[in-house]
Write a protein that holds these residues in place. Structure first.
Motif, PDB file in Angstrom:
ATOM      1  N   PHE A  10       0.807  -1.203   0.000  1.00  0.00           N
ATOM      2  CA  PHE A  10       0.000   0.000   0.000  1.00  0.00           C
ATOM      3  C   PHE A  10       0.852   1.270   0.000  1.00  0.00           C
ATOM      4  CE2 PHE A  10      -3.139  -3.040   1.080  1.00  0.00           C
ATOM      5  CZ  PHE A  10      -4.391  -2.477   0.858  1.00  0.00           C
ATOM      6  N   GLN A  11       1.959   1.238   0.712  1.00  0.00           N
ATOM      7  CA  GLN A  11       2.772   2.434   0.876  1.00  0.00           C
ATOM      8  C   GLN A  11       3.999   2.404  -0.047  1.00  0.00           C
ATOM      9  OE1 GLN A  11       3.243   1.846   5.228  1.00  0.00           O
ATOM     10  NE2 GLN A  11       2.478   3.950   5.404  1.00  0.00           N
ATOM     11  N   PHE A  12       4.535   3.581  -0.277  1.00  0.00           N
ATOM     12  CA  PHE A  12       5.752   3.752  -1.083  1.00  0.00           C
ATOM     13  C   PHE A  12       5.582   3.220  -2.505  1.00  0.00           C
ATOM     14  CE2 PHE A  12       7.021   3.463   3.390  1.00  0.00           C
ATOM     15  CZ  PHE A  12       7.627   4.696   3.545  1.00  0.00           C
ATOM     16  N   ASN A  13       4.355   3.259  -3.000  1.00  0.00           N
ATOM     17  CA  ASN A  13       4.103   2.800  -4.361  1.00  0.00           C
ATOM     18  C   ASN A  13       4.649   3.756  -5.412  1.00  0.00           C
ATOM     19  OD1 ASN A  13       2.874   0.468  -3.516  1.00  0.00           O
ATOM     20  ND2 ASN A  13       0.803   1.266  -3.648  1.00  0.00           N
ATOM     21  N   ALA A  27      12.388   6.344   5.800  1.00  0.00           N
ATOM     22  CA  ALA A  27      11.299   7.055   6.474  1.00  0.00           C
ATOM     23  C   ALA A  27      11.237   6.750   7.963  1.00  0.00           C
ATOM     24  CB  ALA A  27       9.966   6.709   5.814  1.00  0.00           C
ATOM     25  N   GLY A  28      12.093   5.846   8.427  1.00  0.00           N
ATOM     26  CA  GLY A  28      12.159   5.564   9.860  1.00  0.00           C
ATOM     27  C   GLY A  28      11.547   4.251  10.299  1.00  0.00           C
ATOM     28  N   PHE A  29      10.995   3.482   9.378  1.00  0.00           N
ATOM     29  CA  PHE A  29      10.417   2.195   9.755  1.00  0.00           C
ATOM     30  C   PHE A  29      11.520   1.180  10.034  1.00  0.00           C
ATOM     31  CE2 PHE A  29       6.805   3.978   7.306  1.00  0.00           C
ATOM     32  CZ  PHE A  29       5.795   3.788   8.234  1.00  0.00           C
ATOM     33  N   HIS A  48      18.063  -7.464   0.750  1.00  0.00           N
ATOM     34  CA  HIS A  48      17.557  -6.090   0.806  1.00  0.00           C
ATOM     35  C   HIS A  48      17.078  -5.731   2.211  1.00  0.00           C
ATOM     36  CE1 HIS A  48      17.840  -5.787  -3.539  1.00  0.00           C
ATOM     37  NE2 HIS A  48      17.387  -4.567  -3.489  1.00  0.00           N
ATOM     38  N   LEU A  49      16.370  -6.656   2.841  1.00  0.00           N
ATOM     39  CA  LEU A  49      15.894  -6.397   4.198  1.00  0.00           C
ATOM     40  C   LEU A  49      17.064  -6.234   5.170  1.00  0.00           C
ATOM     41  CD1 LEU A  49      12.940  -8.956   4.276  1.00  0.00           C
ATOM     42  CD2 LEU A  49      12.714  -6.466   4.290  1.00  0.00           C
ATOM     43  N   ALA A  50      18.055  -7.108   5.049  1.00  0.00           N
ATOM     44  CA  ALA A  50      19.205  -7.036   5.943  1.00  0.00           C
ATOM     45  C   ALA A  50      20.011  -5.756   5.712  1.00  0.00           C
ATOM     46  CB  ALA A  50      20.096  -8.258   5.745  1.00  0.00           C
ATOM     47  N   LEU A  51      20.149  -5.362   4.447  1.00  0.00           N
ATOM     48  CA  LEU A  51      20.925  -4.165   4.128  1.00  0.00           C
ATOM     49  C   LEU A  51      20.353  -2.934   4.817  1.00  0.00           C
ATOM     50  CD1 LEU A  51      23.151  -2.766   2.429  1.00  0.00           C
ATOM     51  CD2 LEU A  51      21.466  -2.583   0.581  1.00  0.00           C
ATOM     52  N   HIS A  52      19.015  -2.906   4.950  1.00  0.00           N
ATOM     53  CA  HIS A  52      18.353  -1.745   5.532  1.00  0.00           C
ATOM     54  C   HIS A  52      17.836  -2.014   6.948  1.00  0.00           C
ATOM     55  CE1 HIS A  52      18.711   0.349   1.743  1.00  0.00           C
ATOM     56  NE2 HIS A  52      18.246  -0.709   1.133  1.00  0.00           N
ATOM     57  N   LEU A 241       2.779  10.349   6.677  1.00  0.00           N
ATOM     58  CA  LEU A 241       3.268   9.798   7.941  1.00  0.00           C
ATOM     59  C   LEU A 241       3.274  10.807   9.075  1.00  0.00           C
ATOM     60  CD1 LEU A 241       6.300   7.769   6.525  1.00  0.00           C
ATOM     61  CD2 LEU A 241       4.022   6.910   7.093  1.00  0.00           C
ATOM     62  N   ASP A 242       2.731  11.987   8.854  1.00  0.00           N
ATOM     63  CA  ASP A 242       2.762  13.012   9.897  1.00  0.00           C
ATOM     64  C   ASP A 242       2.046  12.561  11.163  1.00  0.00           C
ATOM     65  OD1 ASP A 242       4.233  14.705   8.348  1.00  0.00           O
ATOM     66  OD2 ASP A 242       2.544  15.944   7.710  1.00  0.00           O
ATOM     67  N   TRP A 243       1.041  11.723  11.039  1.00  0.00           N
ATOM     68  CA  TRP A 243       0.294  11.267  12.216  1.00  0.00           C
ATOM     69  C   TRP A 243       1.190  10.448  13.152  1.00  0.00           C
ATOM     70  CZ3 TRP A 243      -0.160   6.010  13.022  1.00  0.00           C
ATOM     71  CH2 TRP A 243       0.143   5.196  11.913  1.00  0.00           C
ATOM     72  N   ILE A 244       2.160   9.742  12.596  1.00  0.00           N
ATOM     73  CA  ILE A 244       3.088   8.992  13.458  1.00  0.00           C
ATOM     74  C   ILE A 244       3.983   9.963  14.226  1.00  0.00           C
ATOM     75  CG2 ILE A 244       4.979   7.336  13.527  1.00  0.00           C
ATOM     76  CD1 ILE A 244       3.839   5.932  11.152  1.00  0.00           C
TER      77      ILE A 244
END
Length: 249
Positions: A10-13, A27-29, A48-52, A241-244
């Protein structure tokens, strides 16, 4: 402190899929989820997951074009083949939770088929050290989806002690008008929460849901899991993401 993860379906599409992993981290996730990893080699995704430094929270077993096949009669062998593929990806991606999607069907035997397939999945996943998850998805969002009723979910959870619930508060609100009540009813079996505001399915603050109260209820209970941002950003993802940030101030 509540923990929020990005939902890359849903996000970052704005970016191709693999770039969404980098964008989520920027973005901080610290964690992500996405339903179908099978378009990519598992080792590529793991790298990719490990790199980030991102964890994968949950993904779905192969779902086909019917948004799942667990409740579809005649698809039993395909379902079991899909479970084996899911196990392979789960181990490569260090993710122990796999969503068993029921599928879109109006077959009379759907309940029996789903129960039989889920019983097989529970035993198979237990041997593999994995946990099967179910989710109630509203008929408004996905017509004829079998697992579209919280009473059905209750029956499944009563039958299978090891099955966890993905509680999508957006679908809960659509189905009952009382997401808070559904959260209270199913909290003890909820292993993952997903959010989107209703109506619209955009980020919190764009609809009428009382997320301040919902988040407070989760904090008061000491909810240890992740909250997946399964919403369609009303604009650019980062701007949504301002609500976070407001929760953190």
């Amino acid at each position: 402190m509540l923990k929020f993860n990005a939902h890359l379906g849903f996000q970052f599409n704005e970016w191709p899929f693999l770039q969404r992993i980098e964008a989520a981290a920027a973005a901080g996730f610290r964690a992500v989820e996405f339903p179908s990893p099978y378009e990519f080699d598992a080792s590529l995704l793991a790298d990719h997951l490990a790199l980030h430094s991102l964890s994968l929270i949950q993904f779905a077993a192969p779902a086909g074009v019917t948004k799942g096949i667990a409740a579809l009669q005649g698809k039993e062998e395909e379902f079991r083949d899909g479970l084996r593929q899911a196990v392979s990806y789960a181990k490569a991606l260090a993710c122990s939770d796999v969503h068993i999607m029921s599928g879109v069907t109006t077959q009379d035997e759907a309940a029996l088929t789903f129960g039989s397939n889920l019983e097989y999945a529970v035993k198979y996943f237990e041997d593999q050290g994995l946990r099967p998850l179910i989710e109630v998805i509203s008929a408004q969002a996905m017509p004829d989806y079998y697992m579209s009723d919280f009473n059905k979910a209750h029956q499944v959870l009563e039958r299978f002690a090891s099955v966890g619930l993905i509680l999508d508060l957006y679908h809960a609100q659509l189905l009952t008008g009382d997401a808070a009540g559904v959260l209270a009813r199913f909290y003890d079996r909820t292993v993952h929460v997903q959010i989107a505001d209703c109506p619209g399915r955009h980020e919190p603050g764009t609809g009428s849901m009382d997320f301040a109260a919902l988040f407070a209820a989760l904090e008061q209970r000491g909810y240890p899991g992740w909250i997946g941002c399964e919403y369609r950003p009303s604009g650019a993802t980062v701007a949504s993401l301002d609500w976070i940030k407001q929760l953190s101030t």
